[in-house]
Write a protein that holds these residues in place. Sequence first.
Motif, PDB file in Angstrom:
ATOM      1  N   PHE A 160       0.819  -1.215   0.000  1.00  0.00           N
ATOM      2  CA  PHE A 160       0.000   0.000   0.000  1.00  0.00           C
ATOM      3  C   PHE A 160       0.854   1.267   0.000  1.00  0.00           C
ATOM      4  O   PHE A 160       0.597   2.198  -0.760  1.00  0.00           O
ATOM      5  CB  PHE A 160      -0.953   0.020   1.200  1.00  0.00           C
ATOM      6  N   LEU A 161       1.866   1.314   0.864  1.00  0.00           N
ATOM      7  CA  LEU A 161       2.671   2.537   0.998  1.00  0.00           C
ATOM      8  C   LEU A 161       3.453   2.865  -0.269  1.00  0.00           C
ATOM      9  O   LEU A 161       3.747   4.020  -0.545  1.00  0.00           O
ATOM     10  CB  LEU A 161       3.620   2.424   2.196  1.00  0.00           C
ATOM     11  N   LYS A 162       3.767   1.833  -1.049  1.00  0.00           N
ATOM     12  CA  LYS A 162       4.490   2.073  -2.303  1.00  0.00           C
ATOM     13  C   LYS A 162       3.632   2.830  -3.321  1.00  0.00           C
ATOM     14  O   LYS A 162       4.143   3.375  -4.293  1.00  0.00           O
ATOM     15  CB  LYS A 162       4.965   0.751  -2.910  1.00  0.00           C
ATOM     16  N   THR A 163       2.318   2.865  -3.099  1.00  0.00           N
ATOM     17  CA  THR A 163       1.426   3.589  -4.019  1.00  0.00           C
ATOM     18  C   THR A 163       1.437   5.097  -3.722  1.00  0.00           C
ATOM     19  O   THR A 163       0.881   5.878  -4.489  1.00  0.00           O
ATOM     20  CB  THR A 163      -0.031   3.074  -3.908  1.00  0.00           C
TER      21      THR A 163
ATOM     22  N   ILE B  85       4.418   3.389  16.488  1.00  0.00           N
ATOM     23  CA  ILE B  85       4.038   2.044  16.931  1.00  0.00           C
ATOM     24  C   ILE B  85       2.749   1.652  16.220  1.00  0.00           C
ATOM     25  O   ILE B  85       1.769   2.400  16.234  1.00  0.00           O
ATOM     26  CB  ILE B  85       3.824   1.999  18.463  1.00  0.00           C
ATOM     27  N   LEU B  86       2.764   0.474  15.599  1.00  0.00           N
ATOM     28  CA  LEU B  86       1.571  -0.058  14.939  1.00  0.00           C
ATOM     29  C   LEU B  86       1.368  -1.464  15.483  1.00  0.00           C
ATOM     30  O   LEU B  86       2.129  -2.387  15.172  1.00  0.00           O
ATOM     31  CB  LEU B  86       1.760  -0.075  13.421  1.00  0.00           C
TER      32      LEU B  86
ATOM     33  N   TYR C 286       1.241   6.176  18.169  1.00  0.00           N
ATOM     34  CA  TYR C 286       0.817   4.844  18.594  1.00  0.00           C
ATOM     35  C   TYR C 286      -0.549   4.595  17.962  1.00  0.00           C
ATOM     36  O   TYR C 286      -1.523   5.262  18.302  1.00  0.00           O
ATOM     37  CB  TYR C 286       0.723   4.788  20.118  1.00  0.00           C
ATOM     38  N   GLN C 287      -0.583   3.671  17.018  1.00  0.00           N
ATOM     39  CA  GLN C 287      -1.828   3.368  16.311  1.00  0.00           C
ATOM     40  C   GLN C 287      -2.095   1.866  16.343  1.00  0.00           C
ATOM     41  O   GLN C 287      -1.181   1.055  16.505  1.00  0.00           O
ATOM     42  CB  GLN C 287      -1.753   3.850  14.855  1.00  0.00           C
ATOM     43  N   LEU C 288      -3.365   1.504  16.178  1.00  0.00           N
ATOM     44  CA  LEU C 288      -3.755   0.095  16.179  1.00  0.00           C
ATOM     45  C   LEU C 288      -3.839  -0.434  14.746  1.00  0.00           C
ATOM     46  O   LEU C 288      -4.067   0.320  13.803  1.00  0.00           O
ATOM     47  CB  LEU C 288      -5.094  -0.070  16.897  1.00  0.00           C
TER      48      LEU C 288
ATOM     49  N   LEU D  48      -3.541   5.847   7.972  1.00  0.00           N
ATOM     50  CA  LEU D  48      -2.158   5.511   8.307  1.00  0.00           C
ATOM     51  C   LEU D  48      -1.189   6.428   7.564  1.00  0.00           C
ATOM     52  O   LEU D  48      -0.219   6.931   8.148  1.00  0.00           O
ATOM     53  CB  LEU D  48      -1.864   4.045   7.957  1.00  0.00           C
ATOM     54  N   VAL D  49      -1.464   6.670   6.310  1.00  0.00           N
ATOM     55  CA  VAL D  49      -0.617   7.567   5.506  1.00  0.00           C
ATOM     56  C   VAL D  49      -0.624   8.975   6.109  1.00  0.00           C
ATOM     57  O   VAL D  49       0.420   9.620   6.230  1.00  0.00           O
ATOM     58  CB  VAL D  49      -1.084   7.601   4.032  1.00  0.00           C
TER      59      VAL D  49
END
Length: 212
Positions: free
Chosen positions: A21-24, A81-82, A102-104, A112-113
């Motif tokens: 996903f992040l590569k997009t 933190i994930l 700090y995310q779930l 997230l992005v």
Amino acid sequence: MSIKVLIVDDHHVVRRGLMFFLKTQKDIQIIGEATNGEEAVRLVNERRPDVVIMDLVMPVMDGVEATKKIKETSPDTKVLILTSFSDQDHVIPAIRAGASGYQLKDIEPDQLVAVIRSIHRGESQLHPKVASHVMTHLYQGEKKEEQLLEELTKREKEVLAEIAKGKSNKEIAASLMITEKTVKTHVSNILAKLNLADRTQAALYAVKHLGL
């Protein structure tokens, strides 16, 4: 300029999903991945990422220890933190170690992005559940300090107030009409009861808690 990101998680599927996903995202560059905290620390020192996405529970070295070491060797690197854990026993040590966010793991990809970008800008990003733990922890810390203050005698509080005014033991003795030796004893008792290292800390404590 793109944000250099390192992904740290012991689950292959999680790492692949994040990477895919992040590569997009045009402004995010994945510069590596690690399966445990030890690998993460080594890669941070080698590649200097801007943001590390860090799992907490991993073999060899966990996320809290890795975060602590990363912040020691690369203070400009931000750690997000994930994790699946939102309880206080996981949250507080991670924040203390120096995590900026700090995310779930149930976070929406677009969110997230946005969090990664915010952390890169120097902002702190805590999941609402996590933020409440942090606030409770801070409140309990304040409460504990107030309880410590109650352990001081009336005379010790008077001496503490004089310390806050920058007075020496001799000046305090003259002001309160007691001997210098007695002042020294009171100062020692104050530092011990309040868990303080020196007079400077005592003065700051007095300003904060005695309303001086």
